[in-house]
Write a protein that holds these residues in place. Structure first.
Motif, PDB file in Angstrom:
ATOM      1  N   ASP A  95      29.572  36.886  36.978  1.00  0.00           N
ATOM      2  CA  ASP A  95      28.824  38.250  37.024  1.00  0.00           C
ATOM      3  C   ASP A  95      29.042  38.660  38.455  1.00  0.00           C
ATOM      4  O   ASP A  95      29.322  39.791  38.551  1.00  0.00           O
ATOM      5  CB  ASP A  95      27.256  38.322  36.646  1.00  0.00           C
ATOM      6  CG  ASP A  95      27.222  38.311  35.091  1.00  0.00           C
ATOM      7  OD1 ASP A  95      28.317  38.374  34.504  1.00  0.00           O
ATOM      8  OD2 ASP A  95      25.974  37.924  34.614  1.00  0.00           O
TER       9      ASP A  95
ATOM     10  N   LEU B 134      32.861  39.088  39.325  1.00  0.00           N
ATOM     11  CA  LEU B 134      33.342  40.293  38.666  1.00  0.00           C
ATOM     12  C   LEU B 134      32.654  41.617  39.120  1.00  0.00           C
ATOM     13  O   LEU B 134      33.524  42.698  39.459  1.00  0.00           O
ATOM     14  CB  LEU B 134      33.099  40.523  37.016  1.00  0.00           C
ATOM     15  CG  LEU B 134      33.911  39.379  36.371  1.00  0.00           C
ATOM     16  CD1 LEU B 134      33.327  39.545  34.910  1.00  0.00           C
ATOM     17  CD2 LEU B 134      35.466  39.557  36.547  1.00  0.00           C
TER      18      LEU B 134
ATOM     19  N   ASN C 231      34.400  34.229  28.795  1.00  0.00           N
ATOM     20  CA  ASN C 231      34.604  35.524  29.254  1.00  0.00           C
ATOM     21  C   ASN C 231      35.921  36.132  29.124  1.00  0.00           C
ATOM     22  O   ASN C 231      35.894  37.305  28.892  1.00  0.00           O
ATOM     23  CB  ASN C 231      33.992  35.423  30.810  1.00  0.00           C
ATOM     24  CG  ASN C 231      32.369  35.579  30.790  1.00  0.00           C
ATOM     25  OD1 ASN C 231      31.810  36.568  30.863  1.00  0.00           O
ATOM     26  ND2 ASN C 231      31.915  34.254  30.568  1.00  0.00           N
ATOM     27  N   ARG C 232      36.826  35.234  29.310  1.00  0.00           N
ATOM     28  CA  ARG C 232      38.186  36.128  29.436  1.00  0.00           C
ATOM     29  C   ARG C 232      38.686  36.262  27.930  1.00  0.00           C
ATOM     30  O   ARG C 232      39.214  37.597  27.724  1.00  0.00           O
ATOM     31  CB  ARG C 232      39.238  34.767  29.775  1.00  0.00           C
ATOM     32  CG  ARG C 232      40.647  35.126  29.663  1.00  0.00           C
ATOM     33  CD  ARG C 232      41.060  36.092  30.891  1.00  0.00           C
ATOM     34  NE  ARG C 232      42.296  36.541  30.687  1.00  0.00           N
ATOM     35  CZ  ARG C 232      43.177  37.379  31.754  1.00  0.00           C
ATOM     36  NH1 ARG C 232      42.527  37.231  32.946  1.00  0.00           N
ATOM     37  NH2 ARG C 232      44.492  37.558  31.531  1.00  0.00           N
TER      38      ARG C 232
ATOM     39  N   LYS D 144      36.681  37.354  25.694  1.00  0.00           N
ATOM     40  CA  LYS D 144      36.091  38.616  25.393  1.00  0.00           C
ATOM     41  C   LYS D 144      36.366  39.834  26.453  1.00  0.00           C
ATOM     42  O   LYS D 144      35.618  40.800  26.463  1.00  0.00           O
ATOM     43  CB  LYS D 144      34.399  38.608  25.888  1.00  0.00           C
ATOM     44  CG  LYS D 144      33.809  37.445  24.611  1.00  0.00           C
ATOM     45  CD  LYS D 144      32.422  37.058  25.023  1.00  0.00           C
ATOM     46  CE  LYS D 144      31.782  36.367  23.896  1.00  0.00           C
ATOM     47  NZ  LYS D 144      30.214  36.224  24.044  1.00  0.00           N
TER      48      LYS D 144
ATOM     49  N   LYS E 100      36.895  39.914  29.758  1.00  0.00           N
ATOM     50  CA  LYS E 100      36.494  39.988  31.173  1.00  0.00           C
ATOM     51  C   LYS E 100      37.575  39.176  32.099  1.00  0.00           C
ATOM     52  O   LYS E 100      38.275  38.330  31.822  1.00  0.00           O
ATOM     53  CB  LYS E 100      35.320  38.908  31.405  1.00  0.00           C
ATOM     54  CG  LYS E 100      33.949  39.319  30.878  1.00  0.00           C
ATOM     55  CD  LYS E 100      33.500  40.547  31.113  1.00  0.00           C
ATOM     56  CE  LYS E 100      32.409  41.231  30.488  1.00  0.00           C
ATOM     57  NZ  LYS E 100      31.262  40.121  30.685  1.00  0.00           N
TER      58      LYS E 100
ATOM     59  N   VAL F  37      39.010  37.318  34.568  1.00  0.00           N
ATOM     60  CA  VAL F  37      38.540  36.173  35.359  1.00  0.00           C
ATOM     61  C   VAL F  37      39.999  35.275  35.054  1.00  0.00           C
ATOM     62  O   VAL F  37      40.546  35.274  34.205  1.00  0.00           O
ATOM     63  CB  VAL F  37      37.483  35.481  34.837  1.00  0.00           C
ATOM     64  CG1 VAL F  37      36.318  36.138  35.338  1.00  0.00           C
ATOM     65  CG2 VAL F  37      37.315  35.220  33.470  1.00  0.00           C
TER      66      VAL F  37
ATOM     67  N   ALA G 296      38.470  36.653  40.169  1.00  0.00           N
ATOM     68  CA  ALA G 296      38.583  37.906  39.472  1.00  0.00           C
ATOM     69  C   ALA G 296      40.153  38.020  39.519  1.00  0.00           C
ATOM     70  O   ALA G 296      40.939  37.671  40.121  1.00  0.00           O
ATOM     71  CB  ALA G 296      38.088  38.985  40.107  1.00  0.00           C
TER      72      ALA G 296
END
Length: 407
Positions: free
Chosen positions: A101, A104, A120-121, A123, A125, A127, A243
């Motif tokens: 978090d 990002l 996270n990727r 989903k 995001k 990163v 990021a």
């Protein structure tokens, strides 16, 4: 007829000129595009070399200061970051503050996380994982010896403390491989306090093999360890990430930061006692020297510096981990990993060069075909001209013969 011959000679010379210009044009365009591709990188390198100012960046750690992040302390202490042009601030992690978090949101340029970076990727995001420091996950399930819990089957009906998020994926996969569902255990949210296991508030405690076993050994309490890797679930542990915008906007900075970090890790693995001194004296770690030594010893088995290149990542293994997350409905089956795994030595993208050269070759081919057609037509016309000349000569001869006969 003379005009016709003049036209054909002009067309032939024009074809020769085209055949000479097209290859030269292809070479010129290719060199220009290559120069355009290399130019910005060379310019950035020159600017970096000429600049004496250090680039201030923040690396957000996953947890409190401890040997778990020894490589980054070494990179600061031995000047590897400074040599690469960085003034690095190391920020501690803690409950409620997630490195992903922070990165990002732009409050840090780099971070340390586990396979949560992959989740996270998947989903959506943006990163990018730069390096896998721990080749094996330190995550374990810890129980007291007198509880009789030593295998996944022993977890059935027992109280099990677990962390939220992706860390449960290792337990889910292990239980699935052993034919056990999550509904068969009594899940409790973790308190991160090993005393809850000692005091009997839970039967099984989520732990790191580099940390919690030390407390039990220190107190002489017999314990058992259940490791997912023993049952075929082998995830990466701590990873360095950034990021996607950082990788795209500052490719030179990312490459240098990664290289300096890995140099730090190599040094830390070779000089653990020196880095333990640094952690105690400069970072105010709450752990004792003895505890940090225990952590360093266990981490060596996870990093495997003697066998693996520091930071090594296998794309196939990342895909296998992604498939595991999909299997337990933690990610979409139609996942897309392109751009997730950082390539420290990307090949230059010559797509435009190939396109231009291809177009030029196509034009050359068309010109060549046109020249062949013109050549065929030219020969046909030449043959007709010769036939007409011969006919005219025969007519003149016949006319002269008639005139002689009339005379």
């Amino acid at each position: 007829m003379p005009q016709y011959e003049t036209i054909m000679r002009y067309q032939g010379s024009k074809t020769k000129i085209l055949f000479g210009i097209i290859p030269a044009l292809c070479l010129f365009l290719a060199l220009q595009v290559t120069a355009m591709a290399d130019g910005p990188q060379n310019k950035q390198a020159e600017e970096a070399i000429q600049s004496d100012d250090l680039d201030s960046v923040i690396l957000h750690l996953k947890w409190y200061h401890q040997f778990q992040f020894a490589g980054y302390y070494a990179a600061v202490e031995k000047g590897y970051f400074r040599e690469s042009g960085f003034d690095v601030t190391l920020v501690e992690g803690r409950p409620g503050r997630n490195a992903i978090d922070e990165v990002l949101a732009g409050r840090a340029q780099y971070g340390v996380s586990n396979v949560d970076v992959l989740l996270n990727r998947l989903k959506g995001k943006p990163v990018v994982v730069l390096a896998a420091i721990f080749q094996h996950s330190p995550f374990i399930l810890l129980s007291l010896k007198n509880s009789g819990i030593a295998t996944p089957q022993d977890l059935i009906g027992r109280r099990v403390m677990l962390m939220k998020g992706v860390n449960n994926a290792e337990v889910l996969a292990m239980l699935h491989n052993e034919g056990i569902s999550m509904g068969q255990i009594r899940k409790i949210d973790t308190t991160f306090d090993i005393n809850d296991l000692i005091d009997g508030k839970t039967d099984v405690f989520n732990a790191y093999i580099t940390n919690e076993p030390y407390f039990l050994e220190k107190q002489g309490i017999p314990f058992s360890i259940i490791r997912p890797v023993t049952y075929g679930i082998d995830f990466y542990g701590d990873c360095l990430f950034a990021a996607e915008r950082e990788v795209k906007d500052n490719p030179g900075r990312v490459k240098k930061f990664r290289e300096a970090s890995l140099r730090g890790w190599e040094y830390a693995m070779q000089h653990p006692e020196e880095i333990i001194d640094v952690i105690l004296n400069k970072y105010g770690s709450k752990k004792t020297r003895e505890h940090l030594r225990f952590e360093a010893k266990e981490m060596r088995n996870l990093i495997m510096p003697e066998l693996m290149e520091m930071g090594h990542m296998n794309p196939g293994r990342w895909r296998h981990i992604a498939d595991t997350l999909v299997q337990f409905e933690m990610a979409d089956p139609e996942y897309f990993l392109k751009g997730f795994i950082y390539d420290p030595d990307p090949k230059p993208d010559y797509t435009w060069v190939r396109w231009i050269v291809g177009a030029a070759l196509s034009i050359s081919l068309l010109v060549g075909l046109s020249a062949v057609v013109l050549l065929i037509i030219n020969r046909r016309f030449q043959r007709e001209v010769n036939e007409r000349r011969q006919a005219e000569a025969e007519l003149v001869e016949y006319r002269d013969h008639l005139e002689e006969m009339v005379e």
